[in-house]
Write a protein that holds these residues in place. Structure first.
Motif, PDB file in Angstrom:
ATOM      1  N   GLY A 267      39.631  40.326  37.769  1.00 42.88           N
ATOM      2  CA  GLY A 267      40.940  39.913  38.320  1.00 42.88           C
ATOM      3  C   GLY A 267      40.973  39.668  39.638  1.00 42.88           C
ATOM      4  N   THR A 268      40.517  40.901  40.450  1.00 46.91           N
ATOM      5  CA  THR A 268      40.809  40.888  41.792  1.00 46.91           C
ATOM      6  C   THR A 268      39.559  40.208  42.828  1.00 46.91           C
ATOM      7  OG1 THR A 268      39.908  43.140  41.982  1.00 46.91           O
ATOM      8  CG2 THR A 268      42.242  42.968  41.642  1.00 46.91           C
ATOM      9  N   GLY A 269      38.429  40.156  41.823  1.00 50.07           N
ATOM     10  CA  GLY A 269      37.134  39.693  42.701  1.00 50.07           C
ATOM     11  C   GLY A 269      36.895  38.500  42.021  1.00 50.07           C
ATOM     12  N   LEU A 270      36.290  38.316  41.058  1.00 51.71           N
ATOM     13  CA  LEU A 270      35.765  36.685  40.504  1.00 51.71           C
ATOM     14  C   LEU A 270      37.005  36.040  40.408  1.00 51.71           C
ATOM     15  CD1 LEU A 270      33.134  35.511  39.806  1.00 51.71           C
ATOM     16  CD2 LEU A 270      33.479  36.339  37.388  1.00 51.71           C
TER      17      LEU A 270
ATOM     18  N   LYS B 240      36.349  25.495  50.262  1.00 51.81           N
ATOM     19  CA  LYS B 240      35.591  25.574  49.002  1.00 51.81           C
ATOM     20  C   LYS B 240      34.303  26.201  49.339  1.00 51.81           C
ATOM     21  CE  LYS B 240      37.809  21.888  46.370  1.00 51.81           C
ATOM     22  NZ  LYS B 240      37.685  20.492  45.744  1.00 51.81           N
ATOM     23  N   ALA B 241      33.414  25.923  50.304  1.00 50.53           N
ATOM     24  CA  ALA B 241      32.283  26.497  50.539  1.00 50.53           C
ATOM     25  C   ALA B 241      32.405  27.735  50.529  1.00 50.53           C
ATOM     26  CB  ALA B 241      31.653  25.760  51.846  1.00 50.53           C
ATOM     27  N   ALA B 242      33.587  28.376  51.246  1.00 50.23           N
ATOM     28  CA  ALA B 242      33.607  29.788  51.388  1.00 50.23           C
ATOM     29  C   ALA B 242      33.879  30.538  49.840  1.00 50.23           C
ATOM     30  CB  ALA B 242      34.776  29.955  52.314  1.00 50.23           C
ATOM     31  N   ALA B 243      34.582  29.679  49.402  1.00 53.46           N
ATOM     32  CA  ALA B 243      34.917  30.304  47.885  1.00 53.46           C
ATOM     33  C   ALA B 243      33.737  30.224  47.011  1.00 53.46           C
ATOM     34  CB  ALA B 243      35.702  29.231  47.082  1.00 53.46           C
ATOM     35  N   ARG B 244      32.601  29.376  47.146  1.00 56.05           N
ATOM     36  CA  ARG B 244      31.510  29.409  46.266  1.00 56.05           C
ATOM     37  C   ARG B 244      30.646  30.705  46.799  1.00 56.05           C
ATOM     38  NH1 ARG B 244      31.513  23.781  47.527  1.00 56.05           N
ATOM     39  NH2 ARG B 244      32.005  22.524  45.753  1.00 56.05           N
ATOM     40  N   GLN B 245      30.552  31.140  48.181  1.00 57.35           N
ATOM     41  CA  GLN B 245      29.942  32.160  48.730  1.00 57.35           C
ATOM     42  C   GLN B 245      30.857  33.530  47.792  1.00 57.35           C
ATOM     43  OE1 GLN B 245      27.346  32.359  50.608  1.00 57.35           O
ATOM     44  NE2 GLN B 245      27.061  30.129  50.378  1.00 57.35           N
ATOM     45  N   SER B 246      31.870  33.405  47.872  1.00 59.42           N
ATOM     46  CA  SER B 246      32.674  34.642  47.322  1.00 59.42           C
ATOM     47  C   SER B 246      32.390  34.717  45.869  1.00 59.42           C
ATOM     48  CB  SER B 246      34.066  34.333  47.478  1.00 59.42           C
ATOM     49  OG  SER B 246      34.945  35.422  46.869  1.00 59.42           O
ATOM     50  N   ILE B 247      32.222  33.556  45.177  1.00 59.09           N
ATOM     51  CA  ILE B 247      31.816  33.548  43.701  1.00 59.09           C
ATOM     52  C   ILE B 247      30.685  34.255  43.680  1.00 59.09           C
ATOM     53  CG2 ILE B 247      31.369  32.144  41.796  1.00 59.09           C
ATOM     54  CD1 ILE B 247      33.511  30.113  42.778  1.00 59.09           C
ATOM     55  N   GLY B 248      29.659  33.723  44.494  1.00 58.18           N
ATOM     56  CA  GLY B 248      28.245  34.314  44.255  1.00 58.18           C
ATOM     57  C   GLY B 248      28.253  35.722  44.470  1.00 58.18           C
ATOM     58  N   ARG B 249      29.034  36.482  45.503  1.00 54.96           N
ATOM     59  CA  ARG B 249      29.102  37.795  45.682  1.00 54.96           C
ATOM     60  C   ARG B 249      29.612  38.619  44.599  1.00 54.96           C
ATOM     61  NH1 ARG B 249      30.671  35.964  50.869  1.00 54.96           N
ATOM     62  NH2 ARG B 249      32.844  36.343  50.327  1.00 54.96           N
ATOM     63  N   ASN B 250      30.619  38.085  44.016  1.00 55.30           N
ATOM     64  CA  ASN B 250      31.173  38.601  42.892  1.00 55.30           C
ATOM     65  C   ASN B 250      30.484  38.709  41.600  1.00 55.30           C
ATOM     66  OD1 ASN B 250      34.179  39.789  43.457  1.00 55.30           O
ATOM     67  ND2 ASN B 250      33.747  37.911  44.712  1.00 55.30           N
ATOM     68  N   MET B 251      29.700  37.404  41.495  1.00 54.94           N
ATOM     69  CA  MET B 251      28.836  37.320  40.187  1.00 54.94           C
ATOM     70  C   MET B 251      27.647  37.986  40.271  1.00 54.94           C
ATOM     71  SD  MET B 251      29.478  34.959  37.608  1.00 54.94           S
ATOM     72  CE  MET B 251      29.902  33.402  38.097  1.00 54.94           C
ATOM     73  N   ALA B 252      27.146  38.459  41.289  1.00 54.37           N
ATOM     74  CA  ALA B 252      26.010  39.182  41.588  1.00 54.37           C
ATOM     75  C   ALA B 252      26.336  40.617  41.202  1.00 54.37           C
ATOM     76  CB  ALA B 252      25.663  39.243  42.955  1.00 54.37           C
ATOM     77  N   TRP B 253      27.412  41.049  41.273  1.00 55.80           N
ATOM     78  CA  TRP B 253      27.860  42.527  40.841  1.00 55.80           C
ATOM     79  C   TRP B 253      27.602  42.514  39.325  1.00 55.80           C
ATOM     80  CZ3 TRP B 253      31.750  45.075  37.996  1.00 55.80           C
ATOM     81  CH2 TRP B 253      31.761  46.456  38.384  1.00 55.80           C
TER      82      TRP B 253
ATOM     83  N   ALA C 171      37.136  43.476  28.172  1.00 53.27           N
ATOM     84  CA  ALA C 171      36.635  43.279  29.716  1.00 53.27           C
ATOM     85  C   ALA C 171      35.442  41.856  29.592  1.00 53.27           C
ATOM     86  CB  ALA C 171      35.872  44.272  30.451  1.00 53.27           C
ATOM     87  N   ASP C 172      34.794  41.937  28.371  1.00 47.52           N
ATOM     88  CA  ASP C 172      33.727  40.771  28.219  1.00 47.52           C
ATOM     89  C   ASP C 172      34.446  39.556  28.093  1.00 47.52           C
ATOM     90  OD1 ASP C 172      31.204  42.413  28.416  1.00 47.52           O
ATOM     91  OD2 ASP C 172      32.188  43.362  26.466  1.00 47.52           O
ATOM     92  N   ALA C 173      35.544  39.721  27.245  1.00 46.44           N
ATOM     93  CA  ALA C 173      36.392  38.188  27.101  1.00 46.44           C
ATOM     94  C   ALA C 173      36.888  37.686  28.361  1.00 46.44           C
ATOM     95  CB  ALA C 173      37.501  38.729  26.054  1.00 46.44           C
ATOM     96  N   TYR C 174      37.472  38.555  29.124  1.00 48.36           N
ATOM     97  CA  TYR C 174      38.060  38.172  30.483  1.00 48.36           C
ATOM     98  C   TYR C 174      37.039  37.756  31.480  1.00 48.36           C
ATOM     99  CZ  TYR C 174      40.858  38.186  34.591  1.00 48.36           C
ATOM    100  OH  TYR C 174      41.646  38.048  35.650  1.00 48.36           O
ATOM    101  N   ALA C 175      35.901  38.284  31.584  1.00 43.40           N
ATOM    102  CA  ALA C 175      34.570  37.725  32.510  1.00 43.40           C
ATOM    103  C   ALA C 175      33.922  36.674  31.972  1.00 43.40           C
ATOM    104  CB  ALA C 175      33.894  38.980  32.522  1.00 43.40           C
ATOM    105  N   PHE C 176      33.977  36.491  30.704  1.00 42.66           N
ATOM    106  CA  PHE C 176      33.384  35.341  30.107  1.00 42.66           C
ATOM    107  C   PHE C 176      34.320  33.915  30.597  1.00 42.66           C
ATOM    108  CE2 PHE C 176      34.306  32.097  26.408  1.00 42.66           C
ATOM    109  CZ  PHE C 176      33.119  31.666  26.491  1.00 42.66           C
ATOM    110  N   VAL C 177      35.695  34.108  30.314  1.00 34.38           N
ATOM    111  CA  VAL C 177      36.245  32.877  30.308  1.00 34.38           C
ATOM    112  C   VAL C 177      36.150  32.584  31.799  1.00 34.38           C
ATOM    113  CG1 VAL C 177      39.007  32.391  30.662  1.00 34.38           C
ATOM    114  CG2 VAL C 177      38.009  33.650  28.686  1.00 34.38           C
ATOM    115  N   VAL C 178      36.232  33.534  32.664  1.00 38.21           N
ATOM    116  CA  VAL C 178      35.952  33.305  34.070  1.00 38.21           C
ATOM    117  C   VAL C 178      34.884  32.654  34.678  1.00 38.21           C
ATOM    118  CG1 VAL C 178      36.615  34.181  36.614  1.00 38.21           C
ATOM    119  CG2 VAL C 178      37.884  34.911  35.051  1.00 38.21           C
ATOM    120  N   ALA C 179      33.635  33.347  34.219  1.00 28.20           N
ATOM    121  CA  ALA C 179      32.454  32.849  34.458  1.00 28.20           C
ATOM    122  C   ALA C 179      32.077  31.408  33.923  1.00 28.20           C
ATOM    123  CB  ALA C 179      31.311  33.845  34.151  1.00 28.20           C
TER     124      ALA C 179
END
Length: 202
Positions: A102-105, A122-135, A155-163
């Protein structure tokens, strides 16, 4: 009970969990820009925050915030697989992933959907997405099928939707092969398929 949704939005996670639990429910689509429901109701009178999801319980009470709804649904159904018993480390791990999503990805993706975002934003957002996805990618690096271990949870249901928003905003999920496999795995679950079909997404 009634779940207020926007197809494909984070409310999809609650919709998936309702199907995982086999709970009788109805859904109503919300125009989050106009703040009106499909039946013409003022959505702000239902949820003053103006966002989805919101869950109207059979007694008339309204619960908001996806992570709260997800845990409430599993707890009220007594399903300790989707949400382990409160006070256990297993439950804390589920909450850890829920909060991070919720607070990261989820937060990292928001600029990608905003008409006001320029290319630099958007470029900065892509970088942020990458950092969060890496965890999340690292969590799966030990071969576990789901983010907290061997068992599928809310937790998997939520992460699935966002990813799963990645292709919609031009982010290549293949950069994180464990997450790519995770998304494919969750997408095949019968409850996920039912929710996706109900929202017209497949």
């Amino acid at each position: 009970m009634k779940l207020y949704i926007k197809p494909g939005a984070c409310s999809l996670a609650s919709h998936i969990v309702l199907h995982e639990l086999g709970l009788p429910h109805e859904t109503e689509v919300v125009d989050t820009a106009a703040k009106r429901t499909a039946s013409g109701e003022d959505y702000l009178a239902i949820n003053p925050k103006g966002v989805v999801p919101a869950l109207r319980l059979d007694g008339g009470e309204v619960l908001t915030e996806g992570p709260a709804i997800l845990q409430f649904l599993a707890d009220s159904a007594g399903n300790e697989s989707l949400a382990p018993k409160c006070g256990t480390l297993a439950r804390a791990r589920v909450q850890e992933v829920l909060n991070f999503t919720g607070t990261g990805l989820h937060a990292a993706f928001k600029p990608m959907f905003s008409p006001a975002s320029d290319e630099a934003t958007k470029a900065a957002a892509r970088q942020s997405i990458g950092r969060n996805m890496a965890w999340l990618e690292q969590l799966l690096s030990d071969g576990r099928p789901y983010l907290t271990g061997a068992t599928y949870t809310v937790a998997d249901a939520y992460a699935f939707v966002v990813a799963n928003w990645s292709p919609r905003v031009g982010v290549d999920l293949g950069q994180w092969p464990n997450m790519q496999a995770f998304v494919a795995r969750v997408a095949e679950r019968p409850a996920t398929v039912k929710a996706l079909k109900a929202e017209g997404l497949i």
